[in-house]
Design a protein around this motif. Structure first.
Motif, PDB file in Angstrom:
ATOM      1  N   GLY A   1      43.358  37.323  43.125  1.00 37.66           N
ATOM      2  CA  GLY A   1      44.304  38.078  42.317  1.00 37.66           C
ATOM      3  C   GLY A   1      44.197  39.556  42.606  1.00 37.66           C
ATOM      4  O   GLY A   1      43.721  39.972  43.668  1.00 37.66           O
TER       5      GLY A   1
ATOM      6  N   ARG B   1      45.235  31.561  43.829  1.00 37.26           N
ATOM      7  CA  ARG B   1      45.328  31.633  42.372  1.00 37.26           C
ATOM      8  C   ARG B   1      45.339  30.238  41.746  1.00 37.26           C
ATOM      9  O   ARG B   1      44.611  29.964  40.789  1.00 37.26           O
ATOM     10  CB  ARG B   1      46.598  32.386  41.964  1.00 37.26           C
TER      11      ARG B   1
ATOM     12  N   THR C   1      48.028  35.284  35.343  1.00 35.60           N
ATOM     13  CA  THR C   1      47.585  36.348  36.253  1.00 35.60           C
ATOM     14  C   THR C   1      48.721  37.084  36.953  1.00 35.60           C
ATOM     15  O   THR C   1      48.852  38.302  36.828  1.00 35.60           O
ATOM     16  CB  THR C   1      46.613  35.800  37.316  1.00 35.60           C
TER      17      THR C   1
END
Length: 470
Positions: free
Chosen positions: A23, A57, A171
């Motif tokens: 991220g 992710r 995220t």
């Protein structure tokens, strides 16, 4: 400021493990490929993830969820069917957390991705990509079988795993909102498993109270955007539908209700955008980015300078140097390689007919279709289609081979290797070199579609054309 166990200050870019570095990817404004007067376009560069793609992710999210539920136990084996990037993300997470990984990929996956998977310690199984969804060799079916037969095996199942879109809701969406100071007005992402566009889009829609428009980018022939489902040339985006598929199931990770609209992008446009990003912006990006950025540029051109478009760039072009950045690969399919027109094969001088044998034909039917022809391509039988797509050619029906075969057999049981393909925009020098030792008929391609079949014995045939002066 807190101090980590190594004694380093826990600053934003100092992490205690590789999984913690997933991220936090940057936004980079596009300056030279955008239209004057339109909205600003910012590319979210997911290639800066440790595994090189946005799929890091969801890999971490799915593994953590499986650990919490008890589906994945210490010492277990992570199994997944993927076009490559999700497998890379899972292999990276597995290495960091102590798991084994088995990854099933289709045979169209770039060799760079397969090499990366193996370098990360994953066991790679390659399976034919052109299989209907019910076929046991289909990527997801083979992965599911391996997981079931492996002690301690766990199938990640990115297509239907709720931890996929949830990763982006938790995220990717918040990162974009924070990075733009809440100024983002339009969000663009390719539709593959659907997790990125659904999860990120849902967050941005909610936090902006519906102000942010969510646009899905889809290959022209993908069924998501209403295409016929035939094969295309961009990896890891869209939805191919095999003509023998009984029930076409869409991923549960994809929520169409989140999207405001879908932009459909053809292969040629995607390839052109990839090249421009590299040469004009200094951004070496993967194939699916060509689809998503092309869509974002269209959207931005319709908007005002007060608008802000954010587009997901899923991975780096380093994973596709043998494909989208290889002039031979691009050229032989009939896409533009930037060669001067005087040096290319061209199409204006060719006269030919495009005959083909459908994959459902028997040997007897194939012989009837062949007639006096020495050979024809055998193509996936797609009802109503009269075009021959290079990616859907299974092999060649050759007269001499079929004459000796049982008449009632399917032609696919007696295939010869595919006929050579020449692109109309590649140089004659490159085409002639590839055909030097192959006397068979030649297929002429224009943007991935066969436009003529040329018999090498034609009076004004291939040899004449490739030796003519510029």
């Amino acid at each position: 400021m807190p101090v980590g166990r190594t004694g380093l200050v826990a600053a934003p870019q100092v992490f205690e493990s590789v999984v913690d570095a997933i991220g936090h990817t940057p936004l980079v404004r596009l300056n030279r490929v955008t239209a004057a007067g339109g909205a600003a376009v910012y590319a979210k560069l997911e290639s800066t993830n440790p595994g090189g793609s946005v799929k890091d992710r969801i890999a971490l999210s799915m593994v953590r969820a499986a650990e919490a539920s008890g589906e994945l136990r210490p010492g277990g084996t992570i199994v997944e069917g993927t076009s490559g990037n999700t497998g890379i993300g899972l292999a990276l997470v597995a290495a960091g957390l102590g798991y084994r990984t088995v990854v099933v990929v289709p045979d169209k996956t770039s060799r760079e991705k397969i090499a990366i998977l193996r370098a990360l310690g994953a066991e790679v199984r390659v399976t034919p990509g052109g299989r209907p969804t019910h076929h046991p060799e289909h990527v997801r079916n083979l992965a599911a079988r391996i997981a079931a037969e492996t002690p301690g095996g766990w199938l990640a199942g990115q297509y239907d795993n709720p931890a996929n879109p949830e990763a982006h809701y938790r995220t990717t969406g918040p990162e974009i909102w924070k990075q733009t100071g809440g100024r983002v007005t339009h969000f663009v992402a390719g539709i593959g498993t659907g997790g990125t566009v659904s999860g990120t889009g849902r967050y941005l829609s909610e936090v902006s109270e519906g102000r942010v428009q969510v646009i899905g980018a889809d290959p022209e022939h993908s069924v998501y955007g209403g295409g016929d489902g035939r094969a295309y040339y961009i990896e890891a985006v869209g939805h191919f539908r095999h003509p023998e598929t009984v029930e076409d199931e869409w991923p549960q990770s994809y929520d169409p209700e989140v999207l405001s609209r879908i932009e459909r992008v053809g292969d040629a446009e995607a390839f052109a955008v990839i090249a421009r990003l590299a040469r004009e912006e200094g951004l070496l990006v993967g194939g699916s980015a060509g689809v998503s950025v092309a869509a974002a540029l269209r959207v931005a051109a319709e908007l005002s300078p007060d608008d802000v478009v954010v587009v997901i760039v899923p991975d780096s072009g380093r994973s596709y140097l043998s494909k989208y950045f290889d002039e031979d690969w691009v050229g032989r399919l009939g896409f533009d390689v930037g060669a001067p027109a005087a040096e290319t094969v061209g199409a204006e001088s060719w006269s030919g007919t495009v005959g083909f044998v459908p994959s459902t034909a028997t040997v007897a039917e194939a012989l009837e279709i062949l007639g006096d022809a020495a050979a024809l391509p055998v193509v996936l039988a797609r009802p109503g289609s009269t075009e021959v797509v290079v990616a859907e050619i299974l092999g060649a029906a050759v007269l001499s081979t079929l004459t000796a075969a049982p008449q009632g057999d399917l032609v696919t049981a007696h295939l010869d290797p595919p006929l050579p393909v020449v692109g109309i925009r590649e140089t004659r020098t490159a085409a002639a070199a590839r055909l030097a030792d192959d006397p068979r008929p030649v297929l002429l391609a224009d943007n991935g579609v066969i436009t003529a079949i040329l018999d090498r014995s034609m009076e004004e045939g291939v040899e004449w054309a490739f030796s003519r002066s510029a």
